[in-house]
Design a protein around this motif. Structure first.
Motif, PDB file in Angstrom:
ATOM      1  N   LYS A  91       0.822  -1.204   0.000  1.00 41.19           N
ATOM      2  CA  LYS A  91       0.000   0.000   0.000  1.00 41.19           C
ATOM      3  C   LYS A  91       0.865   1.266   0.000  1.00 41.19           C
ATOM      4  CE  LYS A  91      -4.314   1.482   1.972  1.00 41.19           C
ATOM      5  NZ  LYS A  91      -5.448   0.996   2.733  1.00 41.19           N
ATOM      6  N   GLU A  92       1.903   1.279   0.864  1.00 38.97           N
ATOM      7  CA  GLU A  92       2.778   2.462   0.924  1.00 38.97           C
ATOM      8  C   GLU A  92       3.458   2.729  -0.412  1.00 38.97           C
ATOM      9  OE1 GLU A  92       4.900   2.714   5.165  1.00 38.97           O
ATOM     10  OE2 GLU A  92       4.834   0.687   4.376  1.00 38.97           O
ATOM     11  N   LEU A  93       3.751   1.648  -1.105  1.00 32.02           N
ATOM     12  CA  LEU A  93       4.485   1.775  -2.354  1.00 32.02           C
ATOM     13  C   LEU A  93       3.554   1.983  -3.558  1.00 32.02           C
ATOM     14  CD1 LEU A  93       7.323   1.588  -3.498  1.00 32.02           C
ATOM     15  CD2 LEU A  93       7.045  -0.886  -3.671  1.00 32.02           C
ATOM     16  N   ALA A  94       2.510   1.154  -3.618  1.00 31.83           N
ATOM     17  CA  ALA A  94       1.691   1.131  -4.835  1.00 31.83           C
ATOM     18  C   ALA A  94       0.695   2.282  -4.908  1.00 31.83           C
ATOM     19  CB  ALA A  94       0.945  -0.201  -4.937  1.00 31.83           C
ATOM     20  N   VAL A  95       0.136   2.686  -3.762  1.00 33.74           N
ATOM     21  CA  VAL A  95      -0.915   3.703  -3.812  1.00 33.74           C
ATOM     22  C   VAL A  95      -0.400   5.037  -4.398  1.00 33.74           C
ATOM     23  CG1 VAL A  95      -2.492   5.090  -2.415  1.00 33.74           C
ATOM     24  CG2 VAL A  95      -2.421   2.611  -2.124  1.00 33.74           C
ATOM     25  N   PRO A  96       0.740   5.562  -3.906  1.00 31.15           N
ATOM     26  CA  PRO A  96       1.221   6.807  -4.517  1.00 31.15           C
ATOM     27  C   PRO A  96       1.526   6.644  -6.004  1.00 31.15           C
ATOM     28  CG  PRO A  96       2.517   6.266  -2.563  1.00 31.15           C
ATOM     29  CD  PRO A  96       1.572   5.136  -2.779  1.00 31.15           C
ATOM     30  N   MET A  97       2.043   5.475  -6.377  1.00 32.71           N
ATOM     31  CA  MET A  97       2.385   5.263  -7.786  1.00 32.71           C
ATOM     32  C   MET A  97       1.123   5.215  -8.657  1.00 32.71           C
ATOM     33  SD  MET A  97       5.579   4.998  -8.118  1.00 32.71           S
ATOM     34  CE  MET A  97       6.327   3.884  -9.195  1.00 32.71           C
ATOM     35  N   ILE A  98       0.138   4.451  -8.211  1.00 29.99           N
ATOM     36  CA  ILE A  98      -1.087   4.309  -9.011  1.00 29.99           C
ATOM     37  C   ILE A  98      -1.775   5.666  -9.161  1.00 29.99           C
ATOM     38  CG2 ILE A  98      -3.408   3.286  -9.047  1.00 29.99           C
ATOM     39  CD1 ILE A  98      -2.195   0.811  -7.699  1.00 29.99           C
ATOM     40  N   LYS A  99      -1.808   6.410  -8.053  1.00 26.95           N
ATOM     41  CA  LYS A  99      -2.439   7.739  -8.077  1.00 26.95           C
ATOM     42  C   LYS A  99      -1.762   8.649  -9.086  1.00 26.95           C
ATOM     43  CE  LYS A  99      -2.426   9.737  -4.052  1.00 26.95           C
ATOM     44  NZ  LYS A  99      -2.278   9.857  -2.577  1.00 26.95           N
ATOM     45  N   SER A 100      -0.438   8.712  -9.021  1.00 26.27           N
ATOM     46  CA  SER A 100       0.218   9.700  -9.873  1.00 26.27           C
ATOM     47  C   SER A 100       0.332   9.219 -11.312  1.00 26.27           C
ATOM     48  CB  SER A 100       1.577  10.096  -9.307  1.00 26.27           C
ATOM     49  OG  SER A 100       2.284   8.965  -8.916  1.00 26.27           O
ATOM     50  N   ILE A 101       0.387   7.909 -11.510  1.00 25.64           N
ATOM     51  CA  ILE A 101       0.390   7.404 -12.886  1.00 25.64           C
ATOM     52  C   ILE A 101      -0.924   7.776 -13.560  1.00 25.64           C
ATOM     53  CG2 ILE A 101       0.253   5.265 -14.249  1.00 25.64           C
ATOM     54  CD1 ILE A 101       2.416   4.152 -12.344  1.00 25.64           C
ATOM     55  N   ASP A 102      -2.005   7.748 -12.801  1.00 20.93           N
ATOM     56  CA  ASP A 102      -3.297   8.159 -13.361  1.00 20.93           C
ATOM     57  C   ASP A 102      -3.299   9.645 -13.684  1.00 20.93           C
ATOM     58  OD1 ASP A 102      -6.222   7.955 -13.936  1.00 20.93           O
ATOM     59  OD2 ASP A 102      -6.344   9.256 -12.182  1.00 20.93           O
ATOM     60  N   HIS A 129      -8.609   6.048 -15.844  1.00 26.70           N
ATOM     61  CA  HIS A 129      -8.397   4.960 -14.883  1.00 26.70           C
ATOM     62  C   HIS A 129      -9.120   5.232 -13.569  1.00 26.70           C
ATOM     63  CE1 HIS A 129      -4.580   3.465 -17.100  1.00 26.70           C
ATOM     64  NE2 HIS A 129      -5.604   2.701 -17.376  1.00 26.70           N
ATOM     65  N   ARG A 130      -9.006   6.459 -13.109  1.00 27.34           N
ATOM     66  CA  ARG A 130      -9.654   6.810 -11.840  1.00 27.34           C
ATOM     67  C   ARG A 130     -11.166   6.602 -11.920  1.00 27.34           C
ATOM     68  NH1 ARG A 130     -12.482  10.975 -10.082  1.00 27.34           N
ATOM     69  NH2 ARG A 130     -12.143  12.152 -11.993  1.00 27.34           N
ATOM     70  N   LEU A 132     -10.433   6.726  -3.017  1.00 25.78           N
ATOM     71  CA  LEU A 132     -10.940   5.414  -3.409  1.00 25.78           C
ATOM     72  C   LEU A 132     -10.038   4.299  -2.879  1.00 25.78           C
ATOM     73  CD1 LEU A 132     -12.927   3.704  -5.130  1.00 25.78           C
ATOM     74  CD2 LEU A 132     -11.256   3.853  -6.972  1.00 25.78           C
ATOM     75  N   LEU A 133      -8.726   4.457  -3.099  1.00 24.30           N
ATOM     76  CA  LEU A 133      -7.806   3.387  -2.689  1.00 24.30           C
ATOM     77  C   LEU A 133      -7.772   3.228  -1.173  1.00 24.30           C
ATOM     78  CD1 LEU A 133      -4.956   4.004  -5.290  1.00 24.30           C
ATOM     79  CD2 LEU A 133      -6.596   2.129  -5.303  1.00 24.30           C
ATOM     80  N   ASN A 134      -8.125   4.299  -0.465  1.00 26.48           N
ATOM     81  CA  ASN A 134      -8.197   4.205   1.003  1.00 26.48           C
ATOM     82  C   ASN A 134      -9.351   3.335   1.467  1.00 26.48           C
ATOM     83  OD1 ASN A 134      -6.184   5.287   2.459  1.00 26.48           O
ATOM     84  ND2 ASN A 134      -6.865   7.402   2.104  1.00 26.48           N
ATOM     85  N   LYS A 135     -10.352   3.179   0.605  1.00 24.99           N
ATOM     86  CA  LYS A 135     -11.518   2.384   1.005  1.00 24.99           C
ATOM     87  C   LYS A 135     -11.245   0.892   0.929  1.00 24.99           C
ATOM     88  CE  LYS A 135     -14.896   5.663  -0.769  1.00 24.99           C
ATOM     89  NZ  LYS A 135     -16.235   5.846  -1.236  1.00 24.99           N
TER      90      LYS A 135
END
Ligand SMILES: [Fe+2]
Ligand SMILES: [Fe+2]
Ligand SMILES: [Fe+2]
Length: 412
Positions: A7-18, A28-29, A194-197
């Motif tokens: 989560k610490e690694l993937a969430v920031p990446m997925i967010k900013s890649i979007d 994507h979002r 969303l990813l926090n849910k």
């Protein structure tokens, strides 16, 4: 050794890649939000729901060109297989993403193919959900008021139920469509919210090797965009780690250098792929656009800077085009402002670029490449680095050879 959660690694990446994605800004979002709501309505368990949401957040990552993107945003997609396969190829080698990559592989599956599949485990139900979510988003006219479009969208989808769309998924959609909040959320919930849910599988602990593996997976988003540079980040990662070992850095720092190599060009996701692929010299204007990419890399990785362990990786990655004499970009840093690993990464990047084939020339031999570098060595790249590397031409040759074999094994 370091451990981070996925989560610490993937969430920031997925967010900013979007948000930085030049080709698919916020598609994507939006599809992830629709998928989440459909999955909840259909009663998916936590694990399947979270796999669905992560798959939706990355589902078109295998679309590599403007032409491909334009095809995907039409109502009827004529040839979806290449981008589905490509997305699958990018993500499936990361073991943790195995189920997620399978959902992506089939995200344009027709219901008729889903029910008639021979191997019942091949196409996941989540692919049917993602397919419908994707098509809902394509039907939304973002320039118009969303609540005035509901009936039209439901009607269009309903015509294809039973052949293209799964009847159960449609039923869930029909129910959700009656709620205005469902529609308003599509425009207004951020990827972070969303990813926090979703919890569960993102809480997985990653050891150092898994962090390296995740970074390699992310690097493919850029590397796979071009036949010519299909192993660029891969080679830079390996060379940087090798040069690090020549300076007696310990294994952890060398792996950090490898990660920085994998991630250094991730900012190119924000640049028009036609510029990246251009066969020939860039105009001044094009070049200045291209020069934004290390800045974007810094932005994309910025949230990871809050982790003490990741901070240096971000610093090295975003400064890979800085030069000792201050002529680099985007920060025009000087020699004394760059630490040694940052210089190692910059060096590995320049060397790799010279050794690779380009549309307009073959890759150079190590000797030739070092010769070119030596010409403006003291002003641009450090002499110390050059002297250290010179006796190790054979090892460098081998690393490059191994990278080229890796590229062949990717088979595209
Ligand atoms: Fe797609
Ligand atoms: Fe899509
Ligand atoms: Fe770069």
């Amino acid at each position: 050794m370091k451990r981070l959660t996925l989560k610490e690694l993937a969430v920031p990446m997925i967010k900013s890649i979007d948000s930085f994605n030049y080709l698919l800004k916020s598609h994507h979002r939006r599809v992830a939000i629709i998928s989440y709501n459909l999955g909840k309505e259909l009663g998916l368990n936590d694990k399947n729901l979270s796999n669905l949401v992560v798959a939706a957040s990355l589902h078109d990552i295998g679309a590599l060109s403007i032409q491909e993107r334009d095809m995907l945003i039409k109502e009827d997609v004529s040839n979806p297989t290449p981008h589905c396969e490509m997305g699958y190829k990018m993500l499936s080698s990361f073991e943790v993403f195995e189920d997620i990559s399978k959902i992506i592989k089939h995200h344009h599956v027709k219901y008729s193919d889903y029910v008639n599949q021979n191997d019942k485990d091949e196409i996941p139900f989540e692919s049917c959900i993602l397919h419908l979510a994707d098509r809902i988003d394509i039907l939304i006219n973002t320039n118009g008021y969303i609540l005035n479009q509901i009936n039209d969208i439901v009607d269009k989808i309903e015509k294809k139920v039973g052949k293209v769309f799964h009847p159960d998924v449609f039923k869930a959609f029909k129910k959700l469509s009656e709620s205005q909040i469902f529609w308003l959320d599509i425009n207004n919930i951020s990827m972070g919210e969303l990813l926090n849910k979703i919890d569960f599988s993102l809480d997985l602990d990653l050891d150092l090797d898994k962090i390296v593996e995740f970074s390699l997976t992310i690097s493919r988003i850029i590397d796979f965009r071009s036949k010519f540079t299909a192993s660029h980040s891969y080679t830079v990662g390996h060379l940087a780690s090798f040069i690090g070992s020549l300076f007696d850095y310990d294994e952890e720092i060398c792996k950090k250098l490898e990660i920085a190599g994998y991630l250094h060009d991730i900012g190119k996701i924000g640049i028009n792929p036609e510029l990246i692929e251009k066969n020939g010299k860039l105009t001044d204007e094009e070049y200045s656009i291209m020069k934004l990419h290390p800045y974007y890399t810094g932005q994309i990785l910025s949230e990871l800077s809050s982790s003490d362990w990741f901070k240096d990786i971000v610093y090295w990655a975003k400064n890979h085009h800085e030069k000792n004499d201050g002529s680099g970009y985007p920060n025009a840093l000087k020699d004394f402002e760059l630490d040694k690993p940052a210089k190692i990464l910059a060096y590995a990047d320049v060397l790799t670029a010279l050794l690779e084939d380009r549309p307009y020339r073959k890759g150079l031999e190590v000797d030739e490449a070092l010769n070119i570098i030596s010409k403006d060595i003291s002003s641009k790249l450090s002499t110390e680095m050059f002297d250290k590397i010179k006796p190790h031409k054979n090892e460098i040759k081998n690393i490059v050879k191994e990278s080229q074999e890796y590229r062949k094994s990717l088979n595209f």
